[in-house]
Design an enzyme around this catalytic site. Structure first.
Site, PDB file in Angstrom:
ATOM      1  N   GLY A 161       0.819  -1.207   0.000  1.00  0.00           N
ATOM      2  CA  GLY A 161       0.000   0.000   0.000  1.00  0.00           C
ATOM      3  C   GLY A 161       0.852   1.254   0.000  1.00  0.00           C
ATOM      4  O   GLY A 161       0.487   2.274  -0.595  1.00  0.00           O
ATOM      5  N   ASP A 162       1.995   1.176   0.661  1.00  0.00           N
ATOM      6  CA  ASP A 162       2.960   2.273   0.650  1.00  0.00           C
ATOM      7  C   ASP A 162       3.891   2.190  -0.557  1.00  0.00           C
ATOM      8  O   ASP A 162       4.093   3.175  -1.272  1.00  0.00           O
ATOM      9  CB  ASP A 162       3.807   2.236   1.923  1.00  0.00           C
TER      10      ASP A 162
END
Length: 396
Positions: free
Chosen positions: A174-175
């Site tokens: 997600g990052d």
């Protein structure tokens, strides 16, 4: 010389997504200035630390994604520090931040204000749900981390065993995936500015990025109206494409192409399977029984022997742990393990090298991560700030 040697980036980001984005730029030669809030990036104190450290300047988390950057500690809530920041902006090509929407505006340092000081500026943000400038939504006041993005974006729903719960992917995709996309957006904006002289706002949302990462689920749902779900390590439309237990560990086999399937059956000494299931459709229709046949073969053989039988004919690999990766000659030949100094310790720390390889301007980590405020004097001198009479101090 790096491909981005003439690019100056002001990096106000913290934790993982933003620092990883600017790390990619720094590895390619960009001068990345990490502008840190009073006390520094939240992850400076995160473990692990090297075993022989006399003092814990920062841990591996911070070191890994902030290598090759310079650091300046500023409190944008003070007039002196804000003016110093604006002086830096006037000389910058790119500003990157990953605060909640509206945070920079509280310091009167939003995109529109910074453009007044540098009309060519490229301003980039990484947020959980994007910036209203590129598309306003009801979620933009909500906080987000990797776990939130994976849950909302469909990653967890399609990860894990079919009879188990939704599962987070190990790395912080997600990052990290958001960071990579944002770096692409920044470089596209730089190219656009070179052609037109026009700066712009680059916005990448973690939720959006996870939907893009799960692109397969979008077209699957569009075609059949069913939400894809967990299938373990297998693939919904390819077979065999799965992990299998060997006598001494686990291996993965990707033999979904007809030629690879025939070669696998030959290695298994099962030409009957190749003849009975010659095409992808028949193999997918009978995947459970065929998986059992393959598993019976793999469990009786150690992984090295199994992979030797398949080498050069069938895509296959062992499931490695990190110690295996450190021992793999490929990783060393590709310079994917980099040694950097660790302040306060005799031992160096090993971090992941740059996966981007270029023949003329090879990216690489540009040295260790900075100490907090380590480059204050030189950066303020470069910006024309009088460090003797106009000292820029941070209020904790």
């Amino acid at each position: 010389m790096g491909a981005l040697d003439d690019l100056r980036v002001l990096d106000l980001t913290q934790v993982l997504a933003g620092p990883y984005c600017t790390m990619l730029l720094a590895d390619m030669g960009a001068d990345v200035v990490k502008v840190e809030r009073p006390g520094g990036d939240l992850i400076r104190s995160n473990p692990p630390f090297v075993s022989d450290g006399d003092e814990e300047a920062y841990g591996g988390y911070f070191q890994s994604v902030n290598r090759g950057k310079r650091s300046l500690e500023l409190n944008l809530g003070t007039d002196e520090d804000r003016e110093a920041f604006l002086s830096l902006v006037e000389r910058a090509d790119v500003v990157v931040e990953n605060f909640k929407a509206g945070t920079m505006e509280k310091f009167d340092c939003g995109y529109e204000t910074l453009r007044e000081h540098n009309p060519d500026l490229i301003y980039s943000s990484i947020r959980g749900f994007g910036d209203p400038r590129t598309g306003e939504t009801h979620r933009q006041g909500q906080p987000s981390f990797d776990l939130i993005a994976q849950a909302l974006g469909g990653v967890m729903e399609i990860t894990g065993q079919s009879d188990g719960p939704p599962t987070k992917v190990g790395p912080g995709v997600g990052d990290l995936f958001t960071a990579v996309l944002n770096a692409v957006g920044i470089l596209a904006a730089v190219h656009h500015r070179e052609r037109t002289g026009e700066g712009q706002y680059v916005d990448t949302a973690m939720y959006d990025s996870m939907v893009s990462l799960c692109e397969r689920t979008v077209y699957q749902y569009s075609c059949d109206g069913e939400s894809p779900t967990r299938q373990g390590n297998s693939h919904p439309t390819l077979f065999p494409y799965d992990s299998f237990e060997a006598a001494d560990g686990h291996v993965v086999i990707a033999a979904f192409a007809d030629g690879h399937w025939e070669a696998l059956c030959e290695a298994m000494e099962r030409p009957d399977l190749a003849a009975e299931y010659p095409d992808a459709g028949s193999r997918i229709a009978n995947r459970e029984s065929l998986r059992a046949e393959i598993a019976e073969w793999t469990t009786a053989i150690d992984s090295e022997t199994l992979l030797d039988l398949l080498e050069g004919r069938v895509p296959a690999a062992p499931v490695q742990n990190t110690a295996d990766i450190f021992d793999d000659p490929h990783i060393h030949d590709r310079e994917m393990l980099a040694e950097v100094d660790q302040p306060g310790a005799d031992d160096q720390m090993t971090i992941a090298g740059s996966p981007i390889k270029m023949t003329e301007t090879m990216p690489s980590p540009g040295g260790r991560a900075p100490l907090l405020d380590e480059h204050k004097t030189e950066l303020l001198d470069e910006a024309g700030v009088d460090t003797g009479t106009n000292r820029v101090e941070s209020d904790d």
